[in-house]
Design an enzyme around this catalytic site. Structure first.
Site, mmCIF file in Angstrom:
data_model
loop_
_atom_site.group_PDB
_atom_site.id
_atom_site.type_symbol
_atom_site.label_atom_id
_atom_site.label_comp_id
_atom_site.label_asym_id
_atom_site.label_seq_id
_atom_site.Cartn_x
_atom_site.Cartn_y
_atom_site.Cartn_z
ATOM 1 N N ARG A 144 -15.732 -6.967 4.215
ATOM 2 C CA ARG A 144 -15.443 -5.654 3.641
ATOM 3 C C ARG A 144 -15.498 -5.651 2.122
ATOM 4 N NH1 ARG A 144 -9.738 -5.230 6.362
ATOM 5 N NH2 ARG A 144 -9.998 -7.487 6.050
ATOM 6 N N HIS A 156 -2.947 -13.642 1.160
ATOM 7 C CA HIS A 156 -3.314 -13.820 2.574
ATOM 8 C C HIS A 156 -3.743 -15.260 2.862
ATOM 9 C CE1 HIS A 156 -3.214 -9.538 2.316
ATOM 10 N NE2 HIS A 156 -4.479 -9.329 2.037
ATOM 11 N N ARG A 203 -3.764 -16.553 6.499
ATOM 12 C CA ARG A 203 -4.421 -15.760 7.549
ATOM 13 C C ARG A 203 -5.166 -16.633 8.554
ATOM 14 N NH1 ARG A 203 -7.354 -11.367 5.226
ATOM 15 N NH2 ARG A 203 -7.899 -10.935 7.391
ATOM 16 N N GLY A 230 -5.585 1.266 5.126
ATOM 17 C CA GLY A 230 -6.391 1.558 6.305
ATOM 18 C C GLY A 230 -7.637 2.364 6.017
ATOM 19 N N HIS A 285 0.863 -1.183 0.000
ATOM 20 C CA HIS A 285 0.000 0.000 0.000
ATOM 21 C C HIS A 285 0.901 1.236 0.000
ATOM 22 C CE1 HIS A 285 -3.737 -2.284 0.840
ATOM 23 N NE2 HIS A 285 -2.894 -3.114 1.431
ATOM 24 N N ASP A 328 2.250 -6.971 2.368
ATOM 25 C CA ASP A 328 1.145 -6.098 2.767
ATOM 26 C C ASP A 328 1.687 -4.823 3.421
ATOM 27 O OD1 ASP A 328 -1.473 -5.271 2.869
ATOM 28 O OD2 ASP A 328 -2.164 -6.838 4.230
ATOM 29 N N HIS A 343 -7.601 -10.381 -2.630
ATOM 30 C CA HIS A 343 -7.614 -10.362 -1.171
ATOM 31 C C HIS A 343 -8.561 -11.451 -0.681
ATOM 32 C CE1 HIS A 343 -8.214 -8.547 2.921
ATOM 33 N NE2 HIS A 343 -9.416 -9.097 2.753
ATOM 34 N N GLU A 370 -10.415 1.777 7.973
ATOM 35 C CA GLU A 370 -11.570 1.029 8.490
ATOM 36 C C GLU A 370 -12.039 1.527 9.857
ATOM 37 O OE1 GLU A 370 -9.257 -2.242 6.131
ATOM 38 O OE2 GLU A 370 -8.777 -0.498 7.364
ATOM 39 N N TYR A 407 -10.756 -3.160 -3.369
ATOM 40 C CA TYR A 407 -11.597 -4.264 -2.918
ATOM 41 C C TYR A 407 -12.869 -4.421 -3.772
ATOM 42 C CZ TYR A 407 -9.360 -5.152 1.693
ATOM 43 O OH TYR A 407 -8.523 -5.510 2.713
#
Length: 409
Positions: free
Chosen positions: A169, A230, A233, A74, A69, A293, A201, A76, A136
């Site tokens: 999200r 990810h 995760r 961020g 990024h 990330d 994602h 959120e 997203y």
């Protein structure tokens, strides 16, 4: 930005290209590797050049971080949770010489214009830099209004990412919407000779990799289009990714581990533990990549989907992963390096990730403990003796360094 030295002779390097090649000398000119040999003759004193004896230090390709990024992630948890944009030295301190930038949850206060501008800024400062279009969401928020147009008319755009699936999200795309984006990415790649990759994602949702499996079963699209990240995760998602690659064989997509910070692994696996588990399962590393990330917000959600804390990703976790995988899991540097270099370059069709005559001089120098001692990007010193010597335009150099941020010291 100061130019790279005209001629640079690196002697006595333990070369990984990324495969181990033993002790080698390398000659760099014009930002490229022009000769590699067991021993290169000294250059004439009449030629302006620099000689550096690496005394057996490891010399490897610079890392390629395909999930950063660069403008900050961020948002959120409100406006104050927007992560600041990354600086040049935040990447070079991590051994990164090539980066692929992206947006995340927020494509409202973050835009493709901003992402493309920052990508070009990183290029101007000496890195290899590209970006994904979109974020997203579906419909994809692009620069031109079209995925294919972005890929055709914007040289830095190599695909779509990070489109979110199996996450609260995400925009909850239907399968047909998902497939249409993948098709646009694929055809955009065909039209331009670019990778044409859909970087995905993956959240903690129970649907996991279901859309990817369905796309492989129900469409003609090649598996290489899909690049889920990810995957470590949580344990269920990791096992699903293992099964996907095992069962599909040559029709398996590349899958991407995230080098989560050590204190932010949560219910998942560290990237190093994931790589070790991958090997124990008898799976080839040829379909595996690892990204950081970096600059991304790593929020922690409660059962109602509300943020109750967050961390920030750092590209330095890539080298931390290498050290952990070697030191704690007993893997070799030779088998690990492709996950951060040549595998990524191959998937993304970038002329990077290898040390070869005629190739870019993107080189990482590591000591015996795999700590970063030096970094060259396009033949220009970025890190020497473990510290930055080239700074971004608006960075504040450490005490004792010149205030000329964009030049070598």
């Amino acid at each position: 930005m100061a130019a790279a030295p005209e001629l640079l002779l690196l002697q006595n390097a333990e070369l990984f290209d990324p495969a181990p090649q033993g002790r080698r000398d390398l000659l760099i000119a014009g930002g490229r590797v022009v000769a590699i040999a067991e021993r290169l003759d000294p250059l004439p004193a009449s030629l302006a050049h620099e000689v550096v004896d690496l005394e057996g230090a490891t010399l490897a390709p610079g890392l390629i971080d395909a999930h950063v990024h660069v403008t900050g992630g961020g948002g959120e948890a409100g406006y104050s949770s927007r992560v600041p944009a990354l600086t040049l030295s935040q990447l070079t301190r991590a051994g990164v010489t090539s980066v692929v930038g992206l947006l995340g949850t927020d494509a409202v206060t973050r835009t493709m214009r901003e992402l493309l501008a920052h990508t070009r800024a990183l290029r101007a400062e000496g890195l290899g830099a590209w970006c994904w279009t979109g974020n997203y969401e579906v419909p994809v928020k692009t620069f031109t209004g079209s995925v294919r147009d972005d890929m055709v008319f914007l040289e830095a755009v190599i695909g779509v990412g990070e489109l979110a699936i199996s996450d609260h999200r995400s925009s909850q795309p239907t399968f047909d919407e998902f497939l249409r984006v993948a098709a646009d990415v694929h055809v955009g790649g065909l039209m331009t000779g670019k990778a044409g990759v859909l970087h995905l994602h993956l959240g903690d949702g129970e649907r996991g990799l279901g859309m990817v499996r369905d796309a492989l079963d129900r469409s003609e699209l090649p598996a290489r289009v899909f690049h889920p990240t990810h995957i470590n995760r949580n344990h269920a998602l990791f096992e699903e990714a293992q099964a996907l690659v095992r069962d599909r064989g040559e029709r398996a997509p590349f899958v991407d581990l995230t080098a989560f910070p050590a204190d932010d692994v949560g219910d998942g696996l560290s990237a190093a533990a994931g790589i070790a588990a991958w090997k124990r399962a008898g799976l080839s590393f040829s379909r595996l990549t690892c990204s950081s990330d970096g600059g991304g917000c790593m929020p922690h959600f409660d059962d109602e989907g509300q943020v109750h804390g967050f961390g920030v990703g750092q590209s330095t976790t890539l080298l931390e992963t290498l050290r952990e995988a070697v030191g704690e899991h007993g893997l070799s540097l030779a088998e690990l390096l492709p996950l951060f270099t040549s595998n990524v370059a191959g998937l993304l069709r970038l002329a990077k990730g290898r040390v070869a005559v005629g190739g870019d001089a993107d080189l990482m120098i590591l000591d015996a403990k795999l700590n970063l001692q030096g970094l060259l990007a396009g033949g220009r010193w970025m890190i020497r003796a473990g510290e930055p010597v080239t700074w971004g335009a608006f960075e504040q150099p450490a005490s004792g360094h010149s205030s000329d941020h964009s030049s070598d010291h």
